[in-house]
Design a protein around this motif. Sequence first.
Motif, PDB file in Angstrom:
ATOM      1  N   SER A   8      65.128  30.389 -24.742  1.00 47.09           N
ATOM      2  CA  SER A   8      64.072  29.525 -25.281  1.00 47.09           C
ATOM      3  C   SER A   8      64.578  28.163 -25.747  1.00 47.09           C
ATOM      4  O   SER A   8      63.986  27.135 -25.390  1.00 47.09           O
ATOM      5  CB  SER A   8      63.333  30.235 -26.410  1.00 47.09           C
ATOM      6  OG  SER A   8      62.690  31.383 -25.923  1.00 47.09           O
ATOM      7  N   PRO A   9      65.648  28.093 -26.540  1.00 47.50           N
ATOM      8  CA  PRO A   9      66.144  26.762 -26.930  1.00 47.50           C
ATOM      9  C   PRO A   9      66.582  25.916 -25.736  1.00 47.50           C
ATOM     10  O   PRO A   9      66.308  24.713 -25.693  1.00 47.50           O
ATOM     11  CB  PRO A   9      67.325  27.083 -27.852  1.00 47.50           C
ATOM     12  CG  PRO A   9      67.046  28.450 -28.376  1.00 47.50           C
ATOM     13  CD  PRO A   9      66.342  29.167 -27.271  1.00 47.50           C
ATOM     14  N   GLY A  73      51.157  18.595 -24.555  1.00 46.67           N
ATOM     15  CA  GLY A  73      50.411  18.849 -25.783  1.00 46.67           C
ATOM     16  C   GLY A  73      49.619  20.143 -25.752  1.00 46.67           C
ATOM     17  O   GLY A  73      49.095  20.585 -26.774  1.00 46.67           O
ATOM     18  N   GLU A  74      49.510  20.758 -24.588  1.00 47.94           N
ATOM     19  CA  GLU A  74      48.790  22.029 -24.438  1.00 47.94           C
ATOM     20  C   GLU A  74      49.732  23.228 -24.397  1.00 47.94           C
ATOM     21  O   GLU A  74      49.279  24.368 -24.381  1.00 47.94           O
ATOM     22  CB  GLU A  74      47.964  22.013 -23.148  1.00 47.94           C
ATOM     23  CG  GLU A  74      46.895  20.956 -23.096  1.00 47.94           C
ATOM     24  CD  GLU A  74      46.223  20.877 -21.742  1.00 47.94           C
ATOM     25  OE1 GLU A  74      46.493  21.721 -20.865  1.00 47.94           O
ATOM     26  OE2 GLU A  74      45.425  19.955 -21.552  1.00 47.94           O
ATOM     27  N   ILE A  75      51.022  22.979 -24.346  1.00 48.95           N
ATOM     28  CA  ILE A  75      52.015  24.050 -24.221  1.00 48.95           C
ATOM     29  C   ILE A  75      52.680  24.248 -25.576  1.00 48.95           C
ATOM     30  O   ILE A  75      53.360  23.347 -26.077  1.00 48.95           O
ATOM     31  CB  ILE A  75      53.082  23.688 -23.169  1.00 48.95           C
ATOM     32  CG1 ILE A  75      52.419  23.362 -21.838  1.00 48.95           C
ATOM     33  CG2 ILE A  75      54.103  24.807 -23.022  1.00 48.95           C
ATOM     34  CD1 ILE A  75      53.322  22.609 -20.861  1.00 48.95           C
ATOM     35  N   THR A  76      52.482  25.414 -26.183  1.00 50.07           N
ATOM     36  CA  THR A  76      53.089  25.659 -27.490  1.00 50.07           C
ATOM     37  C   THR A  76      54.509  26.192 -27.323  1.00 50.07           C
ATOM     38  O   THR A  76      54.853  26.792 -26.305  1.00 50.07           O
ATOM     39  CB  THR A  76      52.278  26.665 -28.325  1.00 50.07           C
ATOM     40  OG1 THR A  76      52.346  27.949 -27.710  1.00 50.07           O
ATOM     41  CG2 THR A  76      50.823  26.219 -28.482  1.00 50.07           C
ATOM     42  N   VAL A  77      55.305  25.984 -28.345  1.00 48.26           N
ATOM     43  CA  VAL A  77      56.665  26.519 -28.353  1.00 48.26           C
ATOM     44  C   VAL A  77      56.605  28.046 -28.333  1.00 48.26           C
ATOM     45  O   VAL A  77      57.397  28.698 -27.660  1.00 48.26           O
ATOM     46  CB  VAL A  77      57.459  25.997 -29.571  1.00 48.26           C
ATOM     47  CG1 VAL A  77      58.826  26.657 -29.651  1.00 48.26           C
ATOM     48  CG2 VAL A  77      57.592  24.475 -29.504  1.00 48.26           C
ATOM     49  N   LEU A  78      55.608  28.628 -28.999  1.00 45.02           N
ATOM     50  CA  LEU A  78      55.450  30.087 -28.988  1.00 45.02           C
ATOM     51  C   LEU A  78      55.227  30.596 -27.570  1.00 45.02           C
ATOM     52  O   LEU A  78      55.790  31.616 -27.179  1.00 45.02           O
ATOM     53  CB  LEU A  78      54.303  30.520 -29.902  1.00 45.02           C
ATOM     54  CG  LEU A  78      54.056  32.025 -29.958  1.00 45.02           C
ATOM     55  CD1 LEU A  78      55.262  32.751 -30.554  1.00 45.02           C
ATOM     56  CD2 LEU A  78      52.798  32.344 -30.758  1.00 45.02           C
ATOM     57  N   GLU A  79      54.429  29.889 -26.785  1.00 45.42           N
ATOM     58  CA  GLU A  79      54.195  30.289 -25.401  1.00 45.42           C
ATOM     59  C   GLU A  79      55.507  30.323 -24.619  1.00 45.42           C
ATOM     60  O   GLU A  79      55.785  31.279 -23.895  1.00 45.42           O
ATOM     61  CB  GLU A  79      53.206  29.330 -24.728  1.00 45.42           C
ATOM     62  CG  GLU A  79      52.909  29.663 -23.288  1.00 45.42           C
ATOM     63  CD  GLU A  79      51.938  28.709 -22.627  1.00 45.42           C
ATOM     64  OE1 GLU A  79      51.630  28.928 -21.444  1.00 45.42           O
ATOM     65  OE2 GLU A  79      51.481  27.736 -23.278  1.00 45.42           O
ATOM     66  N   VAL A  80      56.319  29.297 -24.777  1.00 47.58           N
ATOM     67  CA  VAL A  80      57.611  29.240 -24.081  1.00 47.58           C
ATOM     68  C   VAL A  80      58.496  30.397 -24.530  1.00 47.58           C
ATOM     69  O   VAL A  80      59.088  31.101 -23.712  1.00 47.58           O
ATOM     70  CB  VAL A  80      58.312  27.879 -24.320  1.00 47.58           C
ATOM     71  CG1 VAL A  80      59.718  27.874 -23.750  1.00 47.58           C
ATOM     72  CG2 VAL A  80      57.481  26.739 -23.737  1.00 47.58           C
ATOM     73  N   VAL A  81      58.581  30.625 -25.837  1.00 53.79           N
ATOM     74  CA  VAL A  81      59.411  31.702 -26.384  1.00 53.79           C
ATOM     75  C   VAL A  81      58.961  33.053 -25.835  1.00 53.79           C
ATOM     76  O   VAL A  81      59.776  33.867 -25.385  1.00 53.79           O
ATOM     77  CB  VAL A  81      59.377  31.705 -27.932  1.00 53.79           C
ATOM     78  CG1 VAL A  81      59.989  32.982 -28.498  1.00 53.79           C
ATOM     79  CG2 VAL A  81      60.081  30.481 -28.478  1.00 53.79           C
TER      80      VAL A  81
END
Length: 130
Positions: A8-9, A73-81
């Motif tokens: 993720s990072p 702006g529509e992609i959250t960090v939580l989604e990526v994680v």
Amino acid sequence: MISITTKSPYALRALTELGRLGGNGPVPIAELARRRDIPVQFLEQLFAVLRRAGVLKSQRGVKGGYSFAREPGEITVLEVVELLDGAFGADAEGVFAEAASSARAVLEQTTVADVIEREAREAGATMYYI
């Protein structure tokens, strides 16, 4: 449990670089990897997952590379994680569930665009030494 691997990072660093460079079309993955010091093969694996999930799109050929399939702006960090590391805090109990809930809230409220903006702001901050 509460677990974030290096996936993720690294992905977030590369997505931030893509946001900085991607205004003029697709960016080659090797360029993103080089600029952020990420092994190319590892980044290819991460971006393949993000592409299949509809976060990124790829273009083959000489002018190929990756670009965002959706606005940063529509992609959250939580989604990526959660795409790369699985459900965040899913099996946590007690105090760990509370910690996971707080962390989820921060990750859910933070978008890739926010991270891009934060990094740009920090890079532009002048350092003064006395």
